[in-house]
Design a protein around this motif. Structure first.
Motif, PDB file in Angstrom:
ATOM      1  N   LEU A 173      60.331  62.511  50.316  1.00 59.45           N
ATOM      2  CA  LEU A 173      60.807  63.874  50.057  1.00 59.45           C
ATOM      3  C   LEU A 173      59.980  64.894  50.834  1.00 59.45           C
ATOM      4  N   ILE A 174      58.662  64.721  50.810  1.00 64.22           N
ATOM      5  CA  ILE A 174      57.783  65.650  51.516  1.00 64.22           C
ATOM      6  C   ILE A 174      58.041  65.590  53.014  1.00 64.22           C
ATOM      7  N   GLU A 175      58.225  64.401  53.540  1.00 63.06           N
ATOM      8  CA  GLU A 175      58.488  64.238  54.968  1.00 63.06           C
ATOM      9  C   GLU A 175      59.781  64.947  55.363  1.00 63.06           C
ATOM     10  N   ARG A 176      60.790  64.835  54.533  1.00 63.69           N
ATOM     11  CA  ARG A 176      62.053  65.518  54.821  1.00 63.69           C
ATOM     12  C   ARG A 176      61.866  67.033  54.809  1.00 63.69           C
ATOM     13  N   LYS A 177      61.070  67.527  53.886  1.00 65.78           N
ATOM     14  CA  LYS A 177      60.832  68.957  53.805  1.00 65.78           C
ATOM     15  C   LYS A 177      60.008  69.444  55.005  1.00 65.78           C
ATOM     16  N   LEU A 178      58.996  68.655  55.392  1.00 65.02           N
ATOM     17  CA  LEU A 178      58.155  69.036  56.522  1.00 65.02           C
ATOM     18  C   LEU A 178      58.936  69.060  57.832  1.00 65.02           C
ATOM     19  N   ALA A 179      59.841  68.099  57.990  1.00 64.82           N
ATOM     20  CA  ALA A 179      60.540  67.944  59.260  1.00 64.82           C
ATOM     21  C   ALA A 179      61.819  68.753  59.345  1.00 64.82           C
ATOM     22  N   GLY A 180      62.426  69.053  58.202  1.00 64.52           N
ATOM     23  CA  GLY A 180      63.748  69.649  58.209  1.00 64.52           C
ATOM     24  C   GLY A 180      63.742  71.131  57.906  1.00 64.52           C
ATOM     25  N   PRO A 181      64.920  71.728  57.904  1.00 63.66           N
ATOM     26  CA  PRO A 181      65.046  73.144  57.582  1.00 63.66           C
ATOM     27  C   PRO A 181      64.829  73.410  56.107  1.00 63.66           C
ATOM     28  N   GLU A 182      64.622  74.668  55.780  1.00 62.57           N
ATOM     29  CA  GLU A 182      64.339  75.078  54.397  1.00 62.57           C
ATOM     30  C   GLU A 182      65.455  74.678  53.440  1.00 62.57           C
ATOM     31  N   LYS A 183      66.675  74.509  53.938  1.00 57.53           N
ATOM     32  CA  LYS A 183      67.814  74.212  53.078  1.00 57.53           C
ATOM     33  C   LYS A 183      68.211  72.732  53.108  1.00 57.53           C
ATOM     34  N   GLY A 184      67.273  71.837  53.459  1.00 57.55           N
ATOM     35  CA  GLY A 184      67.554  70.410  53.460  1.00 57.55           C
ATOM     36  C   GLY A 184      68.057  69.941  52.108  1.00 57.55           C
ATOM     37  N   THR A 185      69.033  69.025  52.096  1.00 58.14           N
ATOM     38  CA  THR A 185      69.700  68.630  50.849  1.00 58.14           C
ATOM     39  C   THR A 185      69.427  67.166  50.523  1.00 58.14           C
ATOM     40  N   LEU A 186      69.826  66.794  49.283  1.00 58.55           N
ATOM     41  CA  LEU A 186      69.616  65.452  48.747  1.00 58.55           C
ATOM     42  C   LEU A 186      70.938  64.724  48.568  1.00 58.55           C
ATOM     43  N   ASP A 187      70.874  63.401  48.528  1.00 62.39           N
ATOM     44  CA  ASP A 187      72.044  62.581  48.236  1.00 62.39           C
ATOM     45  C   ASP A 187      72.258  62.503  46.725  1.00 62.39           C
ATOM     46  N   GLU A 188      73.518  62.450  46.323  1.00 66.37           N
ATOM     47  CA  GLU A 188      73.853  62.355  44.903  1.00 66.37           C
ATOM     48  C   GLU A 188      73.248  61.105  44.258  1.00 66.37           C
ATOM     49  N   ALA A 189      73.139  60.027  45.034  1.00 66.19           N
ATOM     50  CA  ALA A 189      72.655  58.768  44.477  1.00 66.19           C
ATOM     51  C   ALA A 189      71.224  58.875  43.972  1.00 66.19           C
ATOM     52  N   ASP A 190      70.454  59.828  44.495  1.00 63.87           N
ATOM     53  CA  ASP A 190      69.047  59.950  44.106  1.00 63.87           C
ATOM     54  C   ASP A 190      68.838  60.776  42.839  1.00 63.87           C
ATOM     55  N   LEU A 191      69.850  61.486  42.402  1.00 69.12           N
ATOM     56  CA  LEU A 191      69.659  62.443  41.323  1.00 69.12           C
ATOM     57  C   LEU A 191      69.265  61.791  40.005  1.00 69.12           C
ATOM     58  N   ALA A 192      69.848  60.640  39.679  1.00 71.10           N
ATOM     59  CA  ALA A 192      69.530  59.971  38.415  1.00 71.10           C
ATOM     60  C   ALA A 192      68.055  59.581  38.376  1.00 71.10           C
ATOM     61  N   LEU A 193      67.546  59.074  39.491  1.00 72.37           N
ATOM     62  CA  LEU A 193      66.130  58.712  39.565  1.00 72.37           C
ATOM     63  C   LEU A 193      65.247  59.920  39.315  1.00 72.37           C
ATOM     64  N   HIS A 194      65.534  61.009  39.994  1.00 75.34           N
ATOM     65  CA  HIS A 194      64.693  62.195  39.845  1.00 75.34           C
ATOM     66  C   HIS A 194      64.806  62.782  38.442  1.00 75.34           C
ATOM     67  N   ARG A 195      65.963  62.704  37.839  1.00 74.97           N
ATOM     68  CA  ARG A 195      66.111  63.199  36.464  1.00 74.97           C
ATOM     69  C   ARG A 195      65.216  62.409  35.515  1.00 74.97           C
ATOM     70  N   ARG A 196      65.218  61.089  35.653  1.00 69.38           N
ATOM     71  CA  ARG A 196      64.359  60.258  34.799  1.00 69.38           C
ATOM     72  C   ARG A 196      62.881  60.556  35.044  1.00 69.38           C
ATOM     73  N   GLU A 197      62.514  60.718  36.310  1.00 69.68           N
ATOM     74  CA  GLU A 197      61.124  60.983  36.635  1.00 69.68           C
ATOM     75  C   GLU A 197      60.656  62.334  36.094  1.00 69.68           C
ATOM     76  N   VAL A 198      61.491  63.335  36.220  1.00 70.79           N
ATOM     77  CA  VAL A 198      61.128  64.662  35.720  1.00 70.79           C
ATOM     78  C   VAL A 198      60.987  64.630  34.194  1.00 70.79           C
ATOM     79  N   GLU A 199      61.876  63.933  33.522  1.00 66.93           N
ATOM     80  CA  GLU A 199      61.751  63.797  32.065  1.00 66.93           C
ATOM     81  C   GLU A 199      60.461  63.071  31.691  1.00 66.93           C
ATOM     82  N   ARG A 200      60.124  62.023  32.440  1.00 69.77           N
ATOM     83  CA  ARG A 200      58.908  61.259  32.162  1.00 69.77           C
ATOM     84  C   ARG A 200      57.661  62.114  32.383  1.00 69.77           C
TER      85      ARG A 200
END
Length: 250
Positions: free
Chosen positions: A188-215
């Motif tokens: 995620l950090i690499e994508r932010k460092l290399a890409g534009p400010e509005k870089g986006t995520l894939d839908e498939a990753d959202l469930a993982l991040h939701r669980r991680e944020v809750e944890r």
């Protein structure tokens, strides 16, 4: 490499003397995009005549725009307001005082860095829990979701957990992850460092991040409950004396 000279030129144009100016935002957090702006934060000193009279000077000065090709967002508070914020559960001002990315400093700034530890309480957890919750709400509403707000969620949660456990303010997500070792963060950090400010995520990753944020939210709540940090800041008397000294020109 920070454009120190250009940032200093902007700081020098402030209408009031500055006790310090440091860099916050994505550069402090360790994931600036090529097009990230520079978030300058600090303390300005109102003259006595603009404090004691019927017409008072601005407690907060804000100035944003493009200067010498740089996008800069400058926000400073008068010394009294800033000291008051330090005595509350405000993680932002702690991070600003302790930021290693210093554009301008002074003996007062050095004294504040020494006093910062006496301003930390276990209730700073509420700041980080609240900010993470708000950032997650913003992230969840986006279509498509962007990398930037998700990294902000991770950053504040890890900063809060680390603070509750160690009593140390660490705002850089790369350094935080040296301890937490979350496998999803480097990419995620690499994508932010290399890409534009509005870089986006894939839908498939959202469930993982939701669980991680809750944890991680649960971890911060537990760290708050178990923290040995003080209930209240202990620097009030020292900050009061420092304020009087600064305002009176000592």
């Amino acid at each position: 490499m920070l454009p120190q000279a250009q940032l200093q030129t902007h700081v020098d144009q402030h209408p009031y003397p500055l006790l310090f100016a440091t860099i916050s935002g994505a550069h402090l957090y360790g994931f600036p995009s090529p097009d990230s702006d520079f978030d300058l934060r600090g303390i300005h000193l109102l003259p006595v005549r603009e404090v004691v009279g019927l017409v008072t000077g601005p407690e907060t000065v804000e100035k944003s725009g493009f200067y010498d090709g740089l996008e800069i967002d400058l926000v400073t508070h008068d010394v009294k307001k800033f000291f008051g914020l330090l005595l509350k559960k405000n993680g932002y001002v702690l991070e600003q005082v302790l930021s290693p990315l210093i554009v301008q400093t002074s003996p007062v700034h050095q004294r504040l860095r020494e006093l910062a530890g006496q301003c930390i309480t276990r209730h700073h957890a509420h700041h980080y829990l609240g900010f993470a919750a708000n950032q997650w709400k913003l992230f969840a509403k986006e279509d498509p979701p962007r990398v930037k707000p998700l990294l902000y969620v991770y950053r504040v949660l890890l900063t809060g957990i680390h603070l509750m456990r160690s009593g140390e303010v660490e705002a850089n997500l790369v350094r935080l992850n040296e301890t937490f070792r979350l496998p999803q963060l480097p990419e995620l950090i690499e994508r932010k460092l290399a890409g534009p400010e509005k870089g986006t995520l894939d839908e498939a990753d959202l469930a993982l991040h939701r669980r991680e944020v809750e944890r991680l939210t649960t971890q911060l709540e537990v760290a708050y409950a178990e923290s040995k940090l003080p209930e209240v800041a202990t620097a009030a008397a020292a900050l009061n004396e420092l304020l009087i000294e600064v305002r009176c020109g000592g």
